[in-house]
Design a protein around this motif. Structure first.
Motif, PDB file in Angstrom:
ATOM      1  N   ASN A 386       0.838  -1.207   0.000  1.00  7.65           N
ATOM      2  CA  ASN A 386       0.000   0.000   0.000  1.00  7.65           C
ATOM      3  C   ASN A 386       0.869   1.250   0.000  1.00  7.65           C
ATOM      4  N   ILE A 387       0.398   2.282  -0.692  1.00  7.03           N
ATOM      5  CA  ILE A 387       1.118   3.554  -0.727  1.00  7.03           C
ATOM      6  C   ILE A 387       0.136   4.708  -0.600  1.00  7.03           C
ATOM      7  N   THR A 388       0.669   5.871  -0.246  1.00  9.25           N
ATOM      8  CA  THR A 388      -0.045   7.130  -0.357  1.00  9.25           C
ATOM      9  C   THR A 388       0.977   8.183  -0.743  1.00  9.25           C
ATOM     10  N   VAL A 389       0.497   9.360  -1.137  1.00  2.10           N
ATOM     11  CA  VAL A 389       1.381  10.466  -1.492  1.00  2.10           C
ATOM     12  C   VAL A 389       1.198  11.567  -0.459  1.00  2.10           C
ATOM     13  N   SER A 390       2.303  12.018   0.126  1.00  2.00           N
ATOM     14  CA  SER A 390       2.254  13.025   1.185  1.00  2.00           C
ATOM     15  C   SER A 390       2.065  14.417   0.588  1.00  2.00           C
ATOM     16  N   PRO A 391       1.705  15.399   1.419  1.00  2.00           N
ATOM     17  CA  PRO A 391       1.593  16.784   0.927  1.00  2.00           C
ATOM     18  C   PRO A 391       2.910  17.313   0.359  1.00  2.00           C
ATOM     19  N   LEU A 392       4.050  16.726   0.746  1.00  2.00           N
ATOM     20  CA  LEU A 392       5.342  17.131   0.208  1.00  2.00           C
ATOM     21  C   LEU A 392       5.646  16.469  -1.134  1.00  2.00           C
ATOM     22  N   GLY A 393       4.760  15.610  -1.598  1.00  2.00           N
ATOM     23  CA  GLY A 393       4.988  14.901  -2.843  1.00  2.00           C
ATOM     24  C   GLY A 393       5.809  13.643  -2.696  1.00  2.00           C
ATOM     25  N   HIS A 394       6.027  13.196  -1.449  1.00  2.00           N
ATOM     26  CA  HIS A 394       6.744  11.960  -1.197  1.00  2.00           C
ATOM     27  C   HIS A 394       5.777  10.774  -1.235  1.00  2.00           C
ATOM     28  N   ILE A 395       6.277   9.626  -1.663  1.00  2.00           N
ATOM     29  CA  ILE A 395       5.479   8.408  -1.640  1.00  2.00           C
ATOM     30  C   ILE A 395       5.746   7.684  -0.325  1.00  2.00           C
ATOM     31  N   VAL A 396       4.714   7.479   0.452  1.00  2.00           N
ATOM     32  CA  VAL A 396       4.820   6.743   1.711  1.00  2.00           C
ATOM     33  C   VAL A 396       4.431   5.299   1.427  1.00  2.00           C
ATOM     34  N   VAL A 397       5.338   4.382   1.746  1.00  2.00           N
ATOM     35  CA  VAL A 397       5.226   2.992   1.303  1.00  2.00           C
ATOM     36  C   VAL A 397       5.112   2.050   2.495  1.00  2.00           C
ATOM     37  N   CYS A 398       4.124   1.176   2.464  1.00  2.00           N
ATOM     38  CA  CYS A 398       3.971   0.128   3.473  1.00  2.00           C
ATOM     39  C   CYS A 398       4.649  -1.146   2.982  1.00  2.00           C
ATOM     40  N   GLU A 399       5.571  -1.679   3.776  1.00  2.00           N
ATOM     41  CA  GLU A 399       6.216  -2.939   3.401  1.00  2.00           C
ATOM     42  C   GLU A 399       5.354  -4.127   3.811  1.00  2.00           C
ATOM     43  N   ASP A 400       5.492  -5.217   3.044  1.00  2.00           N
ATOM     44  CA  ASP A 400       4.640  -6.391   3.237  1.00  2.00           C
ATOM     45  C   ASP A 400       5.431  -7.666   2.972  1.00  2.00           C
ATOM     46  N   ARG A 401       6.545  -7.834   3.671  1.00  2.00           N
ATOM     47  CA  ARG A 401       7.326  -9.062   3.551  1.00  2.00           C
ATOM     48  C   ARG A 401       7.187  -9.842   4.861  1.00  2.00           C
ATOM     49  N   TYR A 402       6.616 -11.019   4.773  1.00  2.00           N
ATOM     50  CA  TYR A 402       6.500 -11.855   5.969  1.00  2.00           C
ATOM     51  C   TYR A 402       7.781 -12.670   6.128  1.00  2.00           C
ATOM     52  N   SER A 403       8.548 -12.356   7.159  1.00  2.00           N
ATOM     53  CA  SER A 403       9.868 -12.933   7.360  1.00  2.00           C
ATOM     54  C   SER A 403      10.017 -13.356   8.819  1.00  2.00           C
ATOM     55  N   GLU A 404      10.802 -14.391   9.041  1.00  2.00           N
ATOM     56  CA  GLU A 404      11.064 -14.831  10.404  1.00  2.00           C
ATOM     57  C   GLU A 404      12.087 -13.948  11.102  1.00  2.00           C
ATOM     58  N   THR A 405      12.839 -13.176  10.335  1.00  2.00           N
ATOM     59  CA  THR A 405      13.953 -12.425  10.917  1.00  2.00           C
ATOM     60  C   THR A 405      13.870 -10.919  10.739  1.00  2.00           C
ATOM     61  N   LYS A 406      13.151 -10.432   9.724  1.00  2.00           N
ATOM     62  CA  LYS A 406      13.148  -9.009   9.426  1.00  2.00           C
ATOM     63  C   LYS A 406      11.783  -8.387   9.695  1.00  2.00           C
ATOM     64  N   PRO A 407      11.740  -7.290  10.427  1.00  2.00           N
ATOM     65  CA  PRO A 407      10.472  -6.585  10.622  1.00  2.00           C
ATOM     66  C   PRO A 407      10.104  -5.776   9.392  1.00  2.00           C
ATOM     67  N   ASN A 408       8.839  -5.404   9.295  1.00  2.00           N
ATOM     68  CA  ASN A 408       8.378  -4.534   8.219  1.00  2.00           C
ATOM     69  C   ASN A 408       8.526  -3.071   8.615  1.00  2.00           C
ATOM     70  N   HIS A 409       8.657  -2.230   7.592  1.00  2.00           N
ATOM     71  CA  HIS A 409       8.886  -0.797   7.783  1.00  2.00           C
ATOM     72  C   HIS A 409       7.880   0.013   6.984  1.00  2.00           C
ATOM     73  N   ILE A 410       7.773   1.282   7.352  1.00  2.00           N
ATOM     74  CA  ILE A 410       7.182   2.286   6.474  1.00  2.00           C
ATOM     75  C   ILE A 410       8.354   3.035   5.855  1.00  2.00           C
ATOM     76  N   LYS A 411       8.439   3.017   4.543  1.00  2.00           N
ATOM     77  CA  LYS A 411       9.491   3.715   3.825  1.00  2.00           C
ATOM     78  C   LYS A 411       8.904   4.943   3.124  1.00  2.00           C
ATOM     79  N   VAL A 412       9.779   5.877   2.799  1.00  2.00           N
ATOM     80  CA  VAL A 412       9.383   7.079   2.075  1.00  2.00           C
ATOM     81  C   VAL A 412      10.275   7.204   0.852  1.00  2.00           C
ATOM     82  N   VAL A 413       9.675   7.492  -0.305  1.00  2.00           N
ATOM     83  CA  VAL A 413      10.418   7.697  -1.547  1.00  2.00           C
ATOM     84  C   VAL A 413      10.282   9.155  -1.948  1.00  2.00           C
ATOM     85  N   THR A 414      11.407   9.824  -2.114  1.00  2.00           N
ATOM     86  CA  THR A 414      11.408  11.240  -2.453  1.00  2.00           C
ATOM     87  C   THR A 414      11.055  11.441  -3.920  1.00  2.00           C
TER      88      THR A 414
END
Length: 467
Positions: A386-414
């Motif tokens: 899932n993504i949305t676009v911020s008022p600054l024009g950045h893409i806010v990204v929801c990660e969706d990897r189910y892993s035994e070792t790595k947590p998921n993050h919210i990333k931002v793409v400029t």
């Protein structure tokens, strides 16, 4: 996902400890494993004293809803929170319309409680479909009213019932939520109707809406939708490894139920083997490169054999690797291909429609598609959903990897295509983020943790980003 009844009850009980809780990032820097920033962004993530959500300095979060709570209509907040839209309803309040990605028989995690014990309170024929047990199918949407000034949830209620696997969707310019079924279940012994449709839920609805499938928009594994407010054209993703990217040309741009034409995207000059996935040793589109688009009519949109994408591809439509998040920005849209790219870590595409996009006949001038980002390192960006676009024009990204070792993050793409990290899930580290959307003033980012089902409101110094 597969849930056990015991795990759900235990998780819900744990999450209830966070009711009304808000937290601010602490001074101690959180471990840096599993994320790598290409630009500074808001700085490093800091540890959370409650062990739930790590954020940069100056940011804080509030838990505003969670699975298992009793809603104003007497039903329970279902689990499996997914796509979500935010709508200004006046008086300093917003409506958050939220999907629940529950399978048809996930009754114990739905709005009607264990064993569907509350289902008899549902007015007759207010659910789209019922199972052979007589219970409404477990998917659907809830609507939450949130007071921006007080930071409190005012009320919650069930707004769509009897659908299945409601994954993502999109907002409309007229204030409704398009909720999408990510399944093509067929009517048979266990369920009464076909599934794989888009349903519309007005944000102002006070209770359950009429469950009317928008069948002209196609029957397939829908993921997300967005509308160009200038033309009324609806764009849609398909969550399959060999999915297509669609547009719907409505007969009436303010009434999607009035029908229209469904098309799939292809590339100009590519008649066969159109493919954006860059997998299996081939790089069909270079990161940063643009392709001129063409739109290909697809027929038989009722799709009884679940082969719409294959028929579309045979006519020249391009494959995308699990099209998921989709959001309209400033004169353009972005969408994700969760498992695309040579590394299989995901892609983000940008589509810029022309001023005459979707007009009748020869006046229709399709736009251009760019491979905006292709992740080559899972620590930078992994399984963008899932993504949305911020008022600054950045893409806010929801990660969706189910892993035994790595947590998921919210990333931002400029806007320059560089990635940095905004948040990390440490409460349920392998549970995906979903449903990211901003308040109308851009000061609050609402987001879901899918399992066991938590909605968060994140605030902070959004304008201080360093890129």
């Amino acid at each position: 996902m597969t849930f056990s009844r015991r795990a759900f009850i235990a998780s819900a009980a744990t999450s209830l400890a966070f009711t009304g809780f808000s937290a601010r990032a602490q001074d101690g820097e959180a471990p840096s494993y599993a994320y790598l920033n290409e630009v500074e962004g808001y700085g490093p993530l800091l540890s959370d004293p409650k062990g739930m959500l790590e954020l940069p300095s100056g940011f804080s979060y509030r838990v505003i809803s969670q699975a298992g709570e009793t809603m104003a209509d007497g039903f329970l907040v279902p689990g499996a929170f997914d796509g979500m839209g935010c709508f200004d309803i006046g008086g300093g309040k917003v409506a958050l319309v939220r999907n629940h990605e529950l399978g048809p028989r996930a009754f114990d995690y739905g709005a009607f409680g264990l064993g569907g014990r509350l289902a008899d309170r549902l007015p007759k024929d207010r659910a789209y479909d019922y199972s052979d047990t007589g219970l409404p199918l477990a998917g659907g949407t809830t609507t939450m009213i949130y007071d921006l000034k007080s930071g409190q949830t005012v009320s919650q209620h069930l707004s769509l019932a009897g659908t299945a696997v409601n994954c993502a969707g999109g907002i409309t310019p007229w204030g409704s939520w398009l909720t999408c079924e990510e399944t093509t279940l067929t009517a048979g012994l266990e369920i009464g109707k076909d599934h794989g449709y888009v349903f519309e839920v007005p944000s102002t609805a006070k209770g359950l809406v009429d469950p009317t499938p928008l069948k002209a928009m196609g029957r397939f594994k829908h993921e997300a939708a967005c509308i160009d407010p200038r033309t009324g054209v609806v764009y849609m993703t398909e969550d399959l490894q060999d999915g297509l990217f669609y547009r719907f040309l409505p007969n009436d741009r303010r009434n999607l139920a009035a029908g229209g034409k469904l098309q799939a995207l292809g590339f100009v000059g590519v008649a066969e083997d159109a493919d954006s996935r860059n997998q299996e040793g081939g790089e069909n589109i270079q990161p940063g490169a643009w392709k001129d688009a063409r739109w290909i009519d697809v027929d038989g949109v009722d799709n009884p054999y679940d082969d719409l994408r294959m028929r579309g591809h045979a006519k020249g439509a391009a494959f995308f690797a699990r099209g998921e998040g989709l959001w309209w920005g400033q004169g353009e849209l972005y969408f994700t291909a969760t498992s695309g790219g040579a590394a299989g870590a995901g892609q983000i595409f940008r589509y810029v429609p022309s001023a005459n996009e979707g007009q009748t006949g020869e006046t229709d001038q399709p736009g251009r598609l760019q491979l905006f980002v292709e992740s080559k390192n899972e620590s930078v960006l992994d399984y963008a959903d899932n993504i949305t676009v911020s008022p600054l024009g950045h893409i806010v990204v929801c990660e969706d990897r189910y892993s035994e070792t790595k947590p998921n993050h919210i990333k931002v793409v400029t806007p320059a295509g560089k990635v940095f990290t905004l948040a990390r899930n440490v409460f349920r580290g392998n549970a995906e983020f979903a449903g990211a959307c901003f308040s109308p003033d851009g000061q609050i980012l609402f987001v879901n943790v899918q399992w066991p089902g938590i909605t968060l409101a994140i605030t902070g110094p959004w304008a201080t980003v360093k890129v």
